[in-house]
Write a protein that holds these residues in place. Sequence first.
Motif, PDB file in Angstrom:
ATOM      1  N   GLY A  13      -6.966   4.943   7.589  1.00  0.00           N
ATOM      2  CA  GLY A  13      -8.069   5.887   7.499  1.00  0.00           C
ATOM      3  C   GLY A  13      -7.849   6.837   6.349  1.00  0.00           C
ATOM      4  N   THR A  14      -8.874   7.566   6.020  1.00  0.00           N
ATOM      5  CA  THR A  14      -8.755   8.503   4.905  1.00  0.00           C
ATOM      6  C   THR A  14      -8.667   9.947   5.365  1.00  0.00           C
ATOM      7  OG1 THR A  14     -11.155   8.501   4.702  1.00  0.00           O
ATOM      8  CG2 THR A  14      -9.930   7.003   3.264  1.00  0.00           C
ATOM      9  N   ASP A  15      -9.091  10.236   6.580  1.00  0.00           N
ATOM     10  CA  ASP A  15      -9.071  11.603   7.087  1.00  0.00           C
ATOM     11  C   ASP A  15      -7.690  11.917   7.631  1.00  0.00           C
ATOM     12  OD1 ASP A  15      -9.575  14.077   8.156  1.00  0.00           O
ATOM     13  OD2 ASP A  15     -10.826  13.331   9.793  1.00  0.00           O
ATOM     14  N   THR A  38      -7.432  13.359  11.285  1.00  0.00           N
ATOM     15  CA  THR A  38      -7.636  12.344  12.321  1.00  0.00           C
ATOM     16  C   THR A  38      -6.390  11.486  12.491  1.00  0.00           C
ATOM     17  OG1 THR A  38      -9.978  12.285  11.784  1.00  0.00           O
ATOM     18  CG2 THR A  38      -9.111  10.428  13.037  1.00  0.00           C
ATOM     19  N   LEU A  39      -5.754  11.135  11.374  1.00  0.00           N
ATOM     20  CA  LEU A  39      -4.536  10.324  11.460  1.00  0.00           C
ATOM     21  C   LEU A  39      -3.400  11.087  12.121  1.00  0.00           C
ATOM     22  CD1 LEU A  39      -4.526   8.416   8.061  1.00  0.00           C
ATOM     23  CD2 LEU A  39      -5.075   7.540  10.323  1.00  0.00           C
TER      24      LEU A  39
END
Length: 129
Positions: A84-86, A89-90
Motif C-alpha cells: 500500500g502507499t498510505d 494504514t500500513l
Amino acid sequence: MRLKILLPYQVYAEIDDVSRIVVETPQGSFGLLPRRLDCVAALEPGILTYETKAQGEVYIAVDEGILVKAGADVLVSVRNAIGGTDLGTLRDAVARDFVNLDENERQVRAVLARLESGFVRHFTEYHRG
C-alpha cells in the motif's frame, strides 16, 4: 539491486532497479544501498521501504522474517506482507495483524522454544559424552 519478497505460499513481489531498501530489525532500522557488502539480517514486524526511479518510494508492511543480500540480489522471506502507499494504514496493519499475536500462537511459540532448547541441550550433552 533486485528485490524479491517471498511468502510461505507465493512470491509476493519481484522488483528490479531498486536504489535503496530500509527494513526494521531487532537492533533498529537497517538500510541497504547497491554496493553494500553481502549480509543477513533478522526482520521484525514493520515497514519495508524501497525506492526505484519508476515508482519512487514504496512501503510494504511485513511480518517477521529474514533478509539476505547476495551480490545485487536481496531476498526477503517473511510470514506475511501487505502492500500500500498510505503509511498510516500500513502502520495500523503491522500493529493489528503482525505484532499483536493471539494467545494460541504465543503458547505454540513458547512450546516450540522449549522443545528447541531441550533438543540443543541434549545434543550438546550427547557430543560431550
